[in-house]
Design a protein around this motif. Structure first.
Motif, PDB file in Angstrom:
ATOM      1  N   UNK A 109       0.807  -1.212   0.000  1.00 26.59           N
ATOM      2  CA  UNK A 109       0.000   0.000   0.000  1.00 26.59           C
ATOM      3  C   UNK A 109       0.848   1.273   0.000  1.00 26.59           C
ATOM      4  N   UNK A 110       2.160   1.114  -0.148  1.00 25.85           N
ATOM      5  CA  UNK A 110       3.010   2.304  -0.189  1.00 25.85           C
ATOM      6  C   UNK A 110       3.027   2.864  -1.608  1.00 25.85           C
ATOM      7  N   UNK A 111       3.182   4.210  -1.703  1.00 26.33           N
ATOM      8  CA  UNK A 111       3.210   4.776  -3.043  1.00 26.33           C
ATOM      9  C   UNK A 111       4.416   4.296  -3.843  1.00 26.33           C
ATOM     10  N   UNK A 112       4.245   4.200  -5.123  1.00 30.25           N
ATOM     11  CA  UNK A 112       5.287   3.827  -6.091  1.00 30.25           C
ATOM     12  C   UNK A 112       5.760   2.380  -5.978  1.00 30.25           C
ATOM     13  N   UNK A 113       4.999   1.553  -5.290  1.00 32.55           N
ATOM     14  CA  UNK A 113       5.349   0.134  -5.263  1.00 32.55           C
ATOM     15  C   UNK A 113       4.591  -0.538  -6.402  1.00 32.55           C
ATOM     16  N   UNK A 114       5.321  -1.030  -7.369  1.00 36.20           N
ATOM     17  CA  UNK A 114       4.671  -1.689  -8.498  1.00 36.20           C
ATOM     18  C   UNK A 114       5.534  -2.820  -9.014  1.00 36.20           C
ATOM     19  N   UNK A 115       4.880  -3.865  -9.525  1.00 37.12           N
ATOM     20  CA  UNK A 115       5.644  -4.953 -10.143  1.00 37.12           C
ATOM     21  C   UNK A 115       5.364  -4.949 -11.638  1.00 37.12           C
ATOM     22  N   UNK A 116       4.569  -3.965 -12.047  1.00 36.49           N
ATOM     23  CA  UNK A 116       4.181  -3.943 -13.463  1.00 36.49           C
ATOM     24  C   UNK A 116       5.303  -3.368 -14.311  1.00 36.49           C
ATOM     25  N   UNK A 117       5.315  -3.754 -15.574  1.00 39.86           N
ATOM     26  CA  UNK A 117       6.367  -3.300 -16.479  1.00 39.86           C
ATOM     27  C   UNK A 117       6.328  -1.779 -16.567  1.00 39.86           C
ATOM     28  N   UNK A 118       7.524  -1.208 -16.748  1.00 40.43           N
ATOM     29  CA  UNK A 118       7.581   0.245 -16.876  1.00 40.43           C
ATOM     30  C   UNK A 118       6.603   0.637 -17.970  1.00 40.43           C
ATOM     31  N   UNK A 119       5.795   1.596 -17.688  1.00 40.36           N
ATOM     32  CA  UNK A 119       4.838   2.018 -18.715  1.00 40.36           C
ATOM     33  C   UNK A 119       3.431   1.530 -18.439  1.00 40.36           C
ATOM     34  N   UNK A 120       3.289   0.493 -17.594  1.00 37.36           N
ATOM     35  CA  UNK A 120       1.907   0.067 -17.364  1.00 37.36           C
ATOM     36  C   UNK A 120       1.439   0.224 -15.920  1.00 37.36           C
ATOM     37  N   UNK A 121       2.341   0.533 -15.019  1.00 36.57           N
ATOM     38  CA  UNK A 121       1.874   0.743 -13.641  1.00 36.57           C
ATOM     39  C   UNK A 121       2.569   1.933 -13.013  1.00 36.57           C
ATOM     40  N   UNK A 122       1.829   2.678 -12.193  1.00 34.46           N
ATOM     41  CA  UNK A 122       2.443   3.821 -11.511  1.00 34.46           C
ATOM     42  C   UNK A 122       2.769   3.471 -10.067  1.00 34.46           C
ATOM     43  N   UNK A 123       2.131   2.423  -9.539  1.00 35.43           N
ATOM     44  CA  UNK A 123       2.342   2.067  -8.136  1.00 35.43           C
ATOM     45  C   UNK A 123       1.624   3.018  -7.189  1.00 35.43           C
ATOM     46  N   UNK A 124       0.687   3.789  -7.735  1.00 34.47           N
ATOM     47  CA  UNK A 124      -0.033   4.735  -6.869  1.00 34.47           C
ATOM     48  C   UNK A 124      -1.448   4.263  -6.545  1.00 34.47           C
ATOM     49  N   UNK A 125      -1.929   3.277  -7.316  1.00 34.37           N
ATOM     50  CA  UNK A 125      -3.326   2.871  -7.191  1.00 34.37           C
ATOM     51  C   UNK A 125      -3.738   2.485  -5.778  1.00 34.37           C
ATOM     52  N   UNK A 126      -3.022   1.542  -5.202  1.00 37.99           N
ATOM     53  CA  UNK A 126      -3.448   1.035  -3.893  1.00 37.99           C
ATOM     54  C   UNK A 126      -3.242   2.057  -2.781  1.00 37.99           C
ATOM     55  N   UNK A 127      -2.136   2.809  -2.848  1.00 42.29           N
ATOM     56  CA  UNK A 127      -1.904   3.779  -1.771  1.00 42.29           C
ATOM     57  C   UNK A 127      -2.959   4.876  -1.822  1.00 42.29           C
ATOM     58  N   UNK A 128      -3.271   5.327  -3.024  1.00 43.11           N
ATOM     59  CA  UNK A 128      -4.317   6.340  -3.148  1.00 43.11           C
ATOM     60  C   UNK A 128      -5.661   5.790  -2.679  1.00 43.11           C
ATOM     61  N   UNK A 129      -5.935   4.539  -3.083  1.00 47.26           N
ATOM     62  CA  UNK A 129      -7.230   3.951  -2.730  1.00 47.26           C
ATOM     63  C   UNK A 129      -7.356   3.827  -1.218  1.00 47.26           C
ATOM     64  N   UNK A 179      -5.841   5.665   0.961  1.00 44.20           N
ATOM     65  CA  UNK A 179      -5.984   7.019   1.495  1.00 44.20           C
ATOM     66  C   UNK A 179      -7.433   7.498   1.384  1.00 44.20           C
ATOM     67  N   UNK A 180      -8.039   7.214   0.257  1.00 46.68           N
ATOM     68  CA  UNK A 180      -9.443   7.621   0.054  1.00 46.68           C
ATOM     69  C   UNK A 180     -10.345   6.890   1.052  1.00 46.68           C
ATOM     70  N   UNK A 181     -10.107   5.554   1.194  1.00 46.82           N
ATOM     71  CA  UNK A 181     -10.940   4.778   2.130  1.00 46.82           C
ATOM     72  C   UNK A 181     -10.813   5.360   3.537  1.00 46.82           C
ATOM     73  N   UNK A 182      -9.590   5.684   3.950  1.00 41.20           N
ATOM     74  CA  UNK A 182      -9.391   6.195   5.310  1.00 41.20           C
ATOM     75  C   UNK A 182     -10.001   7.581   5.478  1.00 41.20           C
TER      76      UNK A 182
END
Ligand code: ADP
Length: 351
Positions: free
Chosen positions: A296-316, A318-321
């Motif tokens: 859930x930390x920002x910029x954590x991604x295992x997706x190939x460069x270009x397809x993931x920002x790693x922001x999705x879960x951390x932002x989500x 944050x919104x839930x909280x």
């Protein structure tokens, strides 16, 4: 040396008190024995030492009074040892309680430190983002406009240079991605500002997201299942909550892509403690053990460069909280990944 002499002194006093009690039993001597026993323990002596000392006092007294009288005074002789042992027990319980309390406050400290670190990171990121977002947005817009100009020119002369057209399309695509990242960053700096919160059924968000990704899921051969039997009323920012659902569904879609079994499942229910629970599960590979603590930390991604920002879960999260809820990975999902969004259930009230 000092310890030894203090334990000698303790033994002497214990002996005296024990003898005094044996000769003339009183509550007061018993109380002193109890105190002395505790001091024994603080001085590092064990129950065996105390019992040995106690036995020697009792032996001496037995010798003095003889077997006949001793038989009559068995209870009284035992009382001293008993008192000492009770004091031991109480002492150990005290220590046990203290240790327990210490553990509790340690855990509290750990939790709040983790929270502070998390908040600190988010805060720092928010500040940093706010300052760079502005800087990045301007050149980004300039690139976009220039590209649009070139695209227009190329469209007028399509045979001129097909490779150039492709390159420009790529630039446009990449610019769009950068704009997405910048937009994600911008949201970090902004806490539940702007959009108003309304009472609405969270199922509407699910339907909307599913409609938006319908085409994509069909093309990728992903089947969806859902069970949303009852209204899931929340008080929330529709746009933000839809973004959460969209992130979860997109991640699930990415996780199952290319696998023989491709299913995404969405379940919604009201829990007993007035929470709306929405879960998104998939038949993908699940979350690797080593990724779980930073997922859930920002910029954590295992997706190939270009397809993931790693922001999705951390932002989500944050919104839930910010909505008084939570977003968690279900650690017990039997297969694939299961993310659980919980929000306070809110019926529109008379106010
Ligand atoms: P992004 O999708 O841009 O990488 P996220 O924060 O949404 O950023 O996700 C972070 C990482 O968590 C992903 O790169 C992926 O490794 C992992 N992840 C998220 N959802 C799933 C899922 N449903 N199944 C497997 N891995 C997932």
């Amino acid at each position: 040396m000092a310890e030894k002499s203090s334990s000698d002194e303790l033994e002497r006093r214990y002996g005296e008190e024990a003898l005094a009690y044996l000769r003339d039993p009183s509550e007061q001597t018993l109380y002193h024995i109890s105190l002395l026993s505790k001091r024994f323990m603080r001085a590092g002596l064990g129950p065996e030492d105390l019992l040995a000392l106690h036995a020697s006092v009792v032996d001496a007294e037995l010798e003095r009074i003889g077997a006949e009288e001793a038989r009559a005074r068995v209870g009284q002789l035992d009382a001293v040892a008993l008192e000492a042992m009770i004091a031991y027990g109480a002492y150990h319980r005290e220590i046990g309680n203290l240790v327990e309390e210490l553990r509790r406050s340690q855990k509290e400290l750990r939790d709040s430190t983790a929270m502070l670190v998390h908040r600190g990171k988010m805060g720092a990121l928010g500040e940093l983002s706010a300052s760079i977002v502005h800087e990045i947005n301007q050149p980004l817009n300039a690139i976009k406009l220039t590209c649009q100009d070139v695209q227009r020119t190329l469209r007028r002369a399509p045979h001129e240079d097909p490779e150039l057209a492709e390159s420009i399309d790529e630039v446009v695509q990449e610019t769009r991605r950068m704009a997405e990242i910048v937009d994600g960053l911008r949201r970090f700096g902004r806490r539940d500002a702007d959009s108003p919160r309304r009472h609405y059924d969270l199922r509407d968000s699910v339907q909307r997201v599913l409609r938006l990704v319908e085409q994509q899921l069909t093309v990728c051969g992903v089947s969806r299942e859902s069970s949303l039997p009852e209204p899931l009323m929340v008080l929330g920012d529709r746009v933000q909550l839809e973004q959460v659902v969209m992130n979860l569904v997109s991640n699930a879609r990415d996780a199952v892509q290319g696998l023989p079994q491709r299913t995404i499942r969405i379940d919604g229910r009201l829990t007993g403690d007035d929470q709306v629970e929405l879960s998104v599960s998939d038949t993908g590979p699940g979350i690797a053990e080593e990724l779980r603590s930073t997922l859930f930390e920002p910029f954590v991604t295992t997706k190939a460069a270009g397809s993931g920002t790693g922001l999705g879960l951390s932002l989500s999260r944050q919104i839930a909280e910010a909505h008084g809820g939570s977003l968690q990975l279900d650690p017990e999902a039997p297969k694939g990944a299961r993310f659980v969004l919980r929000l306070p259930a809110r019926e529109p009230g008379p106010a």
